[in-house]
Write an enzyme that holds these catalytic residues in place. Structure first.
Site, PDB file in Angstrom:
ATOM      1  N   GLY A  22       0.809  -1.217   0.000  1.00 28.68           N
ATOM      2  CA  GLY A  22       0.000   0.000   0.000  1.00 28.68           C
ATOM      3  C   GLY A  22       0.842   1.267   0.000  1.00 28.68           C
ATOM      4  O   GLY A  22       0.516   2.250  -0.678  1.00 28.68           O
ATOM      5  N   THR A  23       1.917   1.269   0.750  1.00 28.21           N
ATOM      6  CA  THR A  23       2.740   2.476   0.863  1.00 28.21           C
ATOM      7  C   THR A  23       3.323   2.852  -0.490  1.00 28.21           C
ATOM      8  O   THR A  23       3.229   4.011  -0.925  1.00 28.21           O
ATOM      9  CB  THR A  23       3.862   2.231   1.895  1.00 28.21           C
ATOM     10  OG1 THR A  23       3.244   1.923   3.148  1.00 28.21           O
ATOM     11  CG2 THR A  23       4.757   3.435   2.047  1.00 28.21           C
TER      12      THR A  23
ATOM     13  N   ASN B 114      -8.543   3.338   8.301  1.00 25.27           N
ATOM     14  CA  ASN B 114      -8.012   2.164   8.998  1.00 25.27           C
ATOM     15  C   ASN B 114      -8.148   2.249  10.515  1.00 25.27           C
ATOM     16  O   ASN B 114      -8.024   1.245  11.205  1.00 25.27           O
ATOM     17  CB  ASN B 114      -6.539   1.943   8.627  1.00 25.27           C
ATOM     18  CG  ASN B 114      -5.700   3.184   8.807  1.00 25.27           C
ATOM     19  OD1 ASN B 114      -6.003   4.237   8.249  1.00 25.27           O
ATOM     20  ND2 ASN B 114      -4.643   3.069   9.584  1.00 25.27           N
TER      21      ASN B 114
ATOM     22  N   SER C 135      -3.299  -3.724  -0.671  1.00 28.05           N
ATOM     23  CA  SER C 135      -2.180  -4.423  -0.038  1.00 28.05           C
ATOM     24  C   SER C 135      -2.588  -5.835   0.377  1.00 28.05           C
ATOM     25  O   SER C 135      -3.629  -6.011   1.028  1.00 28.05           O
ATOM     26  CB  SER C 135      -1.754  -3.613   1.189  1.00 28.05           C
ATOM     27  OG  SER C 135      -0.711  -4.269   1.857  1.00 28.05           O
TER      28      SER C 135
ATOM     29  N   THR D   2      13.150  -7.537 -10.438  1.00 27.36           N
ATOM     30  CA  THR D   2      12.595  -8.892 -10.573  1.00 27.36           C
ATOM     31  C   THR D   2      11.338  -9.019  -9.717  1.00 27.36           C
ATOM     32  O   THR D   2      11.319  -8.602  -8.556  1.00 27.36           O
ATOM     33  CB  THR D   2      13.660  -9.931 -10.146  1.00 27.36           C
ATOM     34  OG1 THR D   2      14.793  -9.725 -10.969  1.00 27.36           O
ATOM     35  CG2 THR D   2      13.148 -11.350 -10.303  1.00 27.36           C
TER      36      THR D   2
ATOM     37  N   CYS E 183       0.718   3.369  16.478  1.00 25.02           N
ATOM     38  CA  CYS E 183       0.994   2.956  17.854  1.00 25.02           C
ATOM     39  C   CYS E 183       1.336   1.485  17.904  1.00 25.02           C
ATOM     40  O   CYS E 183       0.695   0.686  17.243  1.00 25.02           O
ATOM     41  CB  CYS E 183      -0.240   3.155  18.715  1.00 25.02           C
ATOM     42  SG  CYS E 183      -0.773   4.825  18.723  1.00 25.02           S
TER      43      CYS E 183
HETATM   44  N1  PLP Z   1      -3.043   2.586   3.803  1.00 28.35           N
HETATM   45  C1  PLP Z   1      -3.813   2.100   4.792  1.00 28.35           C
HETATM   46  C2  PLP Z   1      -5.204   2.605   4.947  1.00 28.35           C
HETATM   47  C3  PLP Z   1      -3.313   1.131   5.655  1.00 28.35           C
HETATM   48  O1  PLP Z   1      -4.080   0.645   6.638  1.00 28.35           O
HETATM   49  C4  PLP Z   1      -1.988   0.660   5.460  1.00 28.35           C
HETATM   50  C5  PLP Z   1      -1.407  -0.355   6.377  1.00 28.35           C
HETATM   51  O2  PLP Z   1      -1.282  -0.141   7.548  1.00 28.35           O
HETATM   52  C6  PLP Z   1      -1.226   1.195   4.406  1.00 28.35           C
HETATM   53  C7  PLP Z   1      -1.795   2.150   3.606  1.00 28.35           C
HETATM   54  C8  PLP Z   1       0.169   0.721   4.142  1.00 28.35           C
HETATM   55  O3  PLP Z   1       0.138  -0.507   3.487  1.00 28.35           O
HETATM   56  P1  PLP Z   1       1.457  -1.459   3.436  1.00 28.35           P
HETATM   57  O4  PLP Z   1       1.634  -1.979   4.828  1.00 28.35           O
HETATM   58  O5  PLP Z   1       1.110  -2.528   2.470  1.00 28.35           O
HETATM   59  O6  PLP Z   1       2.568  -0.597   2.963  1.00 28.35           O
END
Ligand code: PLP
Length: 375
Positions: A71-72, A152, A200, A238, A328
């Site tokens: 996700g990041t 989240n 993710s 890769t 946290c």
């Molecule tokens: N965005 C949200 C809403 C998330 O909950 C998270 C994970 O904590 C992320 C992004 C980041 O995802 P990843 O852990 O796959 O980098």
């Protein structure tokens, strides 16, 4: 001690069938997908079948799916591409996004050429769509709107369709962080006109370190990582073959079992709400927990006392794993930017309980009993 894991918004357990699908690509099928001989062809086939599966489940073209490290990276890529390649000069987001969005926006708008603003929030933590429209109407520069599909920490769900309609009306690019919803809801991207979504694998019983970025085929963006020609020249390196195979398998599983699993998890959340209300004095909930909200997340608020200040720590030593917010770690609450944005009451302690299909009613009973002792 039997531990109880109620932090499934942080990460989830890998499913057995997902592991089984991944294992051959960790053992016998170890070829590099870029190699032209049989070892390479079999892993190339696995990557492309996974892409097709993911595209089918999201109702998009396989060429619109890019595998990333999670996700990041997907959030970073969407934001950077919008600024660098799509001419966005102003970013509209919210102050309750994940740090993978917030810190990226802050970083790229640190000089005068790119600006950003945050939409107002309603008292229940939902995005104020009237304010979003006002901000879009007032901008002469091209905008990127980055708003998460579900929060989240408090679980609030956004109407992506409503935001997409506004973005199209004002010619803005729309990115949504769907990390908490892909794999939790069937998502049909043909019904939502959107430019980018992020997802993710580890949030829905897939592996860590793998995600996707959906990029609408109408967009022309440049590569984020330069090097080899992987991911159609967009993301060199890769491929994480077993991660990609696991991501697709977990998404397939999630879609197949959505009805049964989501209603079971929702019943756990509803049970926890009723038990907390019945057995814990002065409990309240952050966000719109009975309304438009993730069935996986419940953010409870307890009065702050000498005992409850140490709540996460005390739950942890009793084997109960929950969190106070995404930044946290259990036991060491650093405060949550989301909770402080929606509720500035210093005299409350927030705890996020997040559920999966592996949790049980008995676990919730055990957590409630412990809470009665330690609050
Ligand atoms: N965005 C949200 C809403 C998330 O909950 C998270 C994970 O904590 C992320 C992004 C980041 O995802 P990843 O852990 O796959 O980098």
């Amino acid at each position: 001690m039997n531990r109880i894991y109620l932090d499934n918004a942080a990460t989830t357990a890998l499913d057995k069938d997902v592991l089984d699908a991944m294992l051959p690509y960790m053992t016998t099928h170890y070829g590099n997908p870029s190699s032209i001989y049989s070892y390479g062809r079999e892993t190339r086939m696995a990557v492309e079948s996974a892409r097709k599966m993911v595209a089918k489940l999201l109702n998009v073209q396989p060429g619109e799916i890019f595998f990333t490290s999670g996700g990041t990276e997907s959030n970073n890529t969407a934001i950077i591409s919008s600024i660098r390649d799509l001419g966005c000069k102003h970013i509209i987001s919210s102050c309750i996004e994940h740090h993978a969005v917030l810190h990226t926006i802050e970083h790229y708008s640190c000089d005068d050429s790119i600006t950003h603003s945050y939409v107002k929030l309603l008292p229940d933590g939902h995005i104020d769509l009237n304010d979003l429209e006002k901000q879009l109407a007032a901008q002469s520069d091209k905008c990127l709107v980055s708003l998460m599909h579900a929060n989240n920490e408090i679980g609030n769900l956004l109407s992506m369709k409503a935001v997409s309609d506004l973005c199209r009306k004002y010619g803005a690019i729309f990115h949504s962080d769907c990390v908490q919803t892909v794999g939790h809801y069937p998502i049909d991207l043909k019904r939502i006109d959107i430019d980018f979504i992020s997802a993710s694998g580890h949030k829905f019983h897939g592996p860590k370190g793998v995600g996707i970025l959906y990029v609408n085929s109408n967009l022309q963006i440049k590569p984020l990582i330069y090097g080899g020609s992987q991911e159609r020249n967009m993301r060199a390196g890769t491929e994480n073959v077993y991660g990609i195979v696991g991501f697709a398998k977990a998404l397939e599983h999630a879609n197949l079992h959505y009805e049964a699993e989501s209603s079971y998890i929702k019943s756990l959340k509803d049970y926890m709400i009723s038990q907390l209300q019945e057995k814990i004095a002065d409990v309240s909930f952050n966000g719109d927990c009975n309304g438009s909200s993730l069935y996986t997340v419940l953010n409870a608020s307890f009065p702050k006392t000498e005992k409850s200040e140490m709540l996460l720590f005390n739950l942890d030593i009793n084997g109960i794993c929950v969190s106070g917010g995404s930044a946290c770690s259990s036991g060491a609450s650093q405060g949550s930017h989301v909770i402080s944005a929606i509720n500035k009451n210093e005299n409350r302690v927030a705890v996020r309980f997040s559920f999966s299909k592996y949790n049980t009613k008995e676990e919730i009973d055990a957590v409630i009993e412990k809470l009665k002792e330690i609050i």
